[in-house]
Design a protein around this motif. Structure first.
Motif, PDB file in Angstrom:
ATOM      1  N   VAL A 165      20.934  14.866   2.872  1.00  0.00           N
ATOM      2  CA  VAL A 165      20.980  16.179   3.523  1.00  0.00           C
ATOM      3  C   VAL A 165      21.686  16.074   4.876  1.00  0.00           C
ATOM      4  O   VAL A 165      22.534  16.911   5.220  1.00  0.00           O
ATOM      5  N   LEU A 166      21.357  15.046   5.643  1.00  0.00           N
ATOM      6  CA  LEU A 166      21.955  14.875   6.963  1.00  0.00           C
ATOM      7  C   LEU A 166      23.457  14.646   6.860  1.00  0.00           C
ATOM      8  O   LEU A 166      24.233  15.173   7.669  1.00  0.00           O
ATOM      9  N   SER A 167      23.892  13.878   5.864  1.00  0.00           N
ATOM     10  CA  SER A 167      25.317  13.623   5.670  1.00  0.00           C
ATOM     11  C   SER A 167      26.057  14.911   5.343  1.00  0.00           C
ATOM     12  O   SER A 167      27.152  15.167   5.857  1.00  0.00           O
ATOM     13  N   CYS A 184      19.105  21.310  -5.861  1.00  0.00           N
ATOM     14  CA  CYS A 184      17.731  21.657  -5.499  1.00  0.00           C
ATOM     15  C   CYS A 184      17.734  23.056  -4.883  1.00  0.00           C
ATOM     16  O   CYS A 184      18.773  23.685  -4.768  1.00  0.00           O
ATOM     17  N   SER A 185      16.568  23.536  -4.490  1.00  0.00           N
ATOM     18  CA  SER A 185      16.471  24.873  -3.910  1.00  0.00           C
ATOM     19  C   SER A 185      16.739  24.836  -2.404  1.00  0.00           C
ATOM     20  O   SER A 185      16.613  23.784  -1.765  1.00  0.00           O
ATOM     21  N   GLU A 186      17.105  25.994  -1.860  1.00  0.00           N
ATOM     22  CA  GLU A 186      17.299  26.091  -0.413  1.00  0.00           C
ATOM     23  C   GLU A 186      15.982  25.834   0.312  1.00  0.00           C
ATOM     24  O   GLU A 186      15.984  25.296   1.426  1.00  0.00           O
ATOM     25  N   ASN A 191      12.894  22.319   3.993  1.00  0.00           N
ATOM     26  CA  ASN A 191      11.769  21.407   4.234  1.00  0.00           C
ATOM     27  C   ASN A 191      12.257  20.022   4.634  1.00  0.00           C
ATOM     28  O   ASN A 191      11.694  19.394   5.544  1.00  0.00           O
ATOM     29  N   VAL A 192      13.317  19.544   3.960  1.00  0.00           N
ATOM     30  CA  VAL A 192      13.857  18.224   4.289  1.00  0.00           C
ATOM     31  C   VAL A 192      14.406  18.220   5.710  1.00  0.00           C
ATOM     32  O   VAL A 192      14.201  17.274   6.472  1.00  0.00           O
ATOM     33  N   ILE A 193      15.118  19.287   6.085  1.00  0.00           N
ATOM     34  CA  ILE A 193      15.679  19.373   7.433  1.00  0.00           C
ATOM     35  C   ILE A 193      14.554  19.394   8.473  1.00  0.00           C
ATOM     36  O   ILE A 193      14.648  18.723   9.509  1.00  0.00           O
ATOM     37  N   GLU A 195      11.610  18.076   8.161  1.00  0.00           N
ATOM     38  CA  GLU A 195      11.009  16.740   8.211  1.00  0.00           C
ATOM     39  C   GLU A 195      11.883  15.755   8.975  1.00  0.00           C
ATOM     40  O   GLU A 195      11.385  14.956   9.782  1.00  0.00           O
ATOM     41  N   LEU A 196      13.198  15.795   8.712  1.00  0.00           N
ATOM     42  CA  LEU A 196      14.060  14.823   9.393  1.00  0.00           C
ATOM     43  C   LEU A 196      14.209  15.130  10.877  1.00  0.00           C
ATOM     44  O   LEU A 196      14.336  14.230  11.710  1.00  0.00           O
ATOM     45  N   MET A 197      14.153  16.409  11.253  1.00  0.00           N
ATOM     46  CA  MET A 197      14.205  16.761  12.667  1.00  0.00           C
ATOM     47  C   MET A 197      12.954  16.250  13.388  1.00  0.00           C
ATOM     48  O   MET A 197      13.033  15.753  14.525  1.00  0.00           O
ATOM     49  N   ALA A 198      11.812  16.374  12.705  1.00  0.00           N
ATOM     50  CA  ALA A 198      10.575  15.873  13.297  1.00  0.00           C
ATOM     51  C   ALA A 198      10.625  14.353  13.424  1.00  0.00           C
ATOM     52  O   ALA A 198      10.196  13.781  14.423  1.00  0.00           O
ATOM     53  N   ARG A 199      11.175  13.704  12.408  1.00  0.00           N
ATOM     54  CA  ARG A 199      11.237  12.244  12.422  1.00  0.00           C
ATOM     55  C   ARG A 199      12.194  11.743  13.506  1.00  0.00           C
ATOM     56  O   ARG A 199      11.921  10.744  14.179  1.00  0.00           O
ATOM     57  N   LEU A 200      13.316  12.441  13.670  1.00  0.00           N
ATOM     58  CA  LEU A 200      14.302  12.031  14.669  1.00  0.00           C
ATOM     59  C   LEU A 200      13.981  12.572  16.058  1.00  0.00           C
ATOM     60  O   LEU A 200      14.625  12.181  17.032  1.00  0.00           O
ATOM     61  N   GLN A 201      13.024  13.521  16.128  1.00  0.00           N
ATOM     62  CA  GLN A 201      12.638  14.160  17.387  1.00  0.00           C
ATOM     63  C   GLN A 201      13.839  14.833  18.049  1.00  0.00           C
ATOM     64  O   GLN A 201      14.171  14.586  19.206  1.00  0.00           O
ATOM     65  N   VAL A 202      14.484  15.696  17.272  1.00  0.00           N
ATOM     66  CA  VAL A 202      15.653  16.420  17.761  1.00  0.00           C
ATOM     67  C   VAL A 202      15.362  17.918  17.715  1.00  0.00           C
ATOM     68  O   VAL A 202      14.437  18.375  17.049  1.00  0.00           O
TER      69      VAL A 202
END
Length: 218
Positions: A165-167, A184-186, A191-193, A195-202
């Motif tokens: 997703v990030l790529s 997949c669905s929007e 949800n993935v975005i 989660e990754l924002m929370a993980r990267l703290q951005v």
């Protein structure tokens, strides 16, 4: 010279809305692109079937080779151009932009899913350029590099789906295009975005992409 794909237009909803013509001087290159489009459910048309709004996929070893392969098509003026090339040099990318390429994709990155997403981007006029192409245009590299970056020491690891997703975010795709590329669905993409924002703290998408590039995650 284009190739006509015999897959029925009713195979997918996207195929009903798109006309795609593939141009390449090398028959093997052309067949490879047509095969990936077929895998993604997209029908290709021959030259006589081309009409306004047709997405022309020009493929070659370089951007110049790809553009030269569709020179007669470009003279017609009615096209939406997607360039697929092995090498995306700064000069080649600039030429592609000048002739009106709406999207560009490096051959090594042209999976069926990403190729289909790029076709949709070209069709909608979204003007998507991969991160590597942007780096090339900005003078950060003589050529876009195909080698995957190595994560920096201490970088927060991402899941495979988060990295995908990030790529795609880094290439400028919106949620709808990412969902199409990953089948997949929007809602899943959102949800993935999250989660990754929370993980990267951005704070936002741009910050996430910038952090991931600096950290070597993409």
């Amino acid at each position: 010279m284009a190739v006509t794909d015999a897959v029925p237009r009713s195979s997918t909803a996207g195929a009903e809305q798109l006309r795609v013509q593939v141009d390449a001087n090398d028959a093997a290159v052309r067949e490879a692109v047509v095969g990936k489009l077929r895998h993604g459910g997209i029908v290709t048309v021959c030259d006589r079937e081309r009409g306004p709004g047709t997405v022309v996929v020009a493929a070659g070893g370089t951007v110049d080779e790809a553009i030269d392969a569709c020179r007669s098509t470009l003279r017609g003026g009615e096209y939406r151009l997607l360039v697929v090339a092995d090498v995306l040099s700064r000069g080649g990318v600039l030429r592609g932009v000048r002739v009106g390429a709406r999207a560009m994709l490096q051959s090594t990155q042209a999976t069926p899913e990403r190729l289909v997403a790029a076709v949709h981007s070209a069709h909608h006029g979204e003007g998507r350029l991969p991160y590597g192409v942007l780096v090339t245009l900005l003078g950060g590299a003589a050529e876009a590099r195909a080698a995957a970056p190595q994560p920096a020491p201490g970088a927060v690891p991402l899941t495979v789906r988060q990295t995908e997703v990030l790529s795609l975010m880094a290439e400028g795709h919106g949620n709808a295009a990412i969902a199409r590329a990953l089948s997949c669905s929007e809602h899943t993409v959102k949800n993935v975005i999250y989660e990754l924002m929370a993980r990267l703290q951005v704070r936002n998408r741009a910050h996430a992409v910038a952090h991931a590039v600096r950290s070597g995650l993409i």
